[in-house]
Design an enzyme around this catalytic site. Structure first.
Site, PDB file in Angstrom:
ATOM      1  N   GLY A   1       0.729  -1.069   0.107  1.00 12.72           N
ATOM      2  CA  GLY A   1       0.088  -0.186  -0.222  1.00 12.72           C
ATOM      3  C   GLY A   1       0.623   1.560   0.046  1.00 12.72           C
ATOM      4  O   GLY A   1       2.248   1.612  -1.349  1.00 12.72           O
ATOM      5  N   GLU A   2       0.728   1.933   1.420  1.00 11.47           N
ATOM      6  CA  GLU A   2       1.384   3.166   0.957  1.00 11.47           C
ATOM      7  C   GLU A   2       2.574   2.739   2.683  1.00 11.47           C
ATOM      8  O   GLU A   2       1.645   3.190   3.450  1.00 11.47           O
ATOM      9  CB  GLU A   2       0.820   4.602   0.808  1.00 11.47           C
ATOM     10  N   SER A   3       3.652   2.928   2.712  1.00  8.14           N
ATOM     11  CA  SER A   3       4.485   2.535   4.053  1.00  8.14           C
ATOM     12  C   SER A   3       3.624   3.426   4.873  1.00  8.14           C
ATOM     13  O   SER A   3       3.691   3.863   6.226  1.00  8.14           O
ATOM     14  CB  SER A   3       5.325   2.213   3.840  1.00  8.14           C
TER      15      SER A   3
ATOM     16  N   HIS B   1       4.644  -8.602  -5.031  1.00  8.03           N
ATOM     17  CA  HIS B   1       2.855  -8.847  -4.376  1.00  8.03           C
ATOM     18  C   HIS B   1       2.564 -10.379  -4.942  1.00  8.03           C
ATOM     19  O   HIS B   1       1.752 -10.027  -6.043  1.00  8.03           O
ATOM     20  CB  HIS B   1       2.053  -7.809  -4.611  1.00  8.03           C
TER      21      HIS B   1
ATOM     22  N   ILE C   1       5.320  -2.931  -7.466  1.00 10.35           N
ATOM     23  CA  ILE C   1       4.265  -2.290  -8.442  1.00 10.35           C
ATOM     24  C   ILE C   1       4.677  -0.794  -6.981  1.00 10.35           C
ATOM     25  O   ILE C   1       4.788  -0.656  -6.227  1.00 10.35           O
ATOM     26  CB  ILE C   1       3.223  -1.794  -7.310  1.00 10.35           C
ATOM     27  N   ARG C   2       6.175  -0.462  -7.622  1.00 11.74           N
ATOM     28  CA  ARG C   2       6.774   0.950  -7.365  1.00 11.74           C
ATOM     29  C   ARG C   2       7.255   0.080  -5.496  1.00 11.74           C
ATOM     30  O   ARG C   2       7.012   0.735  -4.605  1.00 11.74           O
ATOM     31  CB  ARG C   2       5.660   2.268  -6.737  1.00 11.74           C
TER      32      ARG C   2
ATOM     33  N   GLU D   1       0.557 -11.424  -3.335  1.00 16.36           N
ATOM     34  CA  GLU D   1      -1.841 -11.911  -3.484  1.00 16.36           C
ATOM     35  C   GLU D   1      -1.893 -10.760  -4.342  1.00 16.36           C
ATOM     36  O   GLU D   1      -3.404 -11.335  -4.478  1.00 16.36           O
ATOM     37  CB  GLU D   1      -1.445 -10.754  -1.705  1.00 16.36           C
TER      38      GLU D   1
ATOM     39  N   ARG E   1      12.762   2.767  -0.812  1.00 13.96           N
ATOM     40  CA  ARG E   1      11.521   3.429  -1.328  1.00 13.96           C
ATOM     41  C   ARG E   1      11.169   3.330  -3.064  1.00 13.96           C
ATOM     42  O   ARG E   1      12.294   4.148  -3.682  1.00 13.96           O
ATOM     43  CB  ARG E   1      10.871   4.421  -0.922  1.00 13.96           C
TER      44      ARG E   1
ATOM     45  N   CYS F   1       5.846  -6.116  -0.225  1.00  9.23           N
ATOM     46  CA  CYS F   1       6.088  -4.394  -0.540  1.00  9.23           C
ATOM     47  C   CYS F   1       6.026  -2.713   0.856  1.00  9.23           C
ATOM     48  O   CYS F   1       7.143  -3.077   1.489  1.00  9.23           O
ATOM     49  CB  CYS F   1       5.239  -3.400  -1.827  1.00  9.23           C
TER      50      CYS F   1
END
Ligand code: GLN
Length: 196
Positions: free
Chosen positions: A46-48, A168, A132-133, A170, A104, A77
């Site tokens: 997600g966004e850490s 990811h 993803i990033r 998942e 990151r 991630c």
């Protein structure tokens, strides 16, 4: 066995689905009270920054303590960022449970996200991975075992009870990495029984 999924932000449902497809009971963890009764914890992508802002300081501290005591954790991630000891060259303000440094967004902007096939140590030669990033590992501690490489960089690693992937699993249909994490929990449970 009940496996917790940190449910503050990000790809929470996808992890729950992968675990349920393996026949595992799951529990969404939003606060310290939800940690009771679980045998392992998945920290999703997600966004850490967002996840760490939503997590109370005492939750992060509690997770740091649990990881130090051998509780199995698996971060993907952003979850990997939360578990890493150093982030972007500075000591982690988050959980810091695995002796690695990460940078990151090492794979670039969101548009640079991609899917590939990885050879994963002990799991298989054809494991699909969605990046993803993604964070990349910039430093690997002596006790950390690299499990997969992409373009020469470590993208999956384990230090005892802590497993991390920059990608990811998942978001794919492949359940082997989740199954591997369940194996880590089982190993730990067996070791505990042996002590008793
Ligand atoms: N770049 C994100 C972060 O810094 C991680 C991206 C992801 O989890 N897909 O948290």
């Amino acid at each position: 066995m009940i496996v917790g999924v940190l449910g503050l932000q990000g790809a929470v449902r996808e992890h729950v689905k992968s675990l349920e497809r393996l026949g595992t009971d799951t529990k969404i963890v939003k606060g310290e009270a939800d940690l009771d009764g679980i045998s392992g914890l998945v920290l999703p992508g997600g966004e850490s920054t967002a996840i760490s802002l939503l997590a109370s300081g005492s939750l992060l501290e509690r997770l740091r303590r649990m990881a130090g005591e051998g509780f199995p954790m698996f971060g993907t991630c952003a979850g990997m960022i939360l578990l890493s000891r150093e982030v972007d060259g500075a000591p982690s303000p988050y959980i810091g449970a695995i002796d690695i440094g990460v940078r990151r967004n090492a794979s670039g902007r969101q548009v640079d996200s991609f899917e590939t096939i990885l050879k994963v140590e002990g799991i298989g030669e054809d494991v699909p991975a969605v990046f993803i990033r993604a964070p990349y590992v910039t430093r690997l501690g002596e006790r950390v075992v690299p499990m997969a490489l992409y373009a020469g960089a470590v993208v999956m690693a384990r230090e005892e009870n802590v497993l991390v992937t920059s990608f990811h699993p998942e978001l794919t249909e492949d359940l082997r990495i989740h199954r591997y994490f369940l194996g880590m929990i089982e190993e730990k449970d067996e070791a505990k029984e042996g002590e008793g």
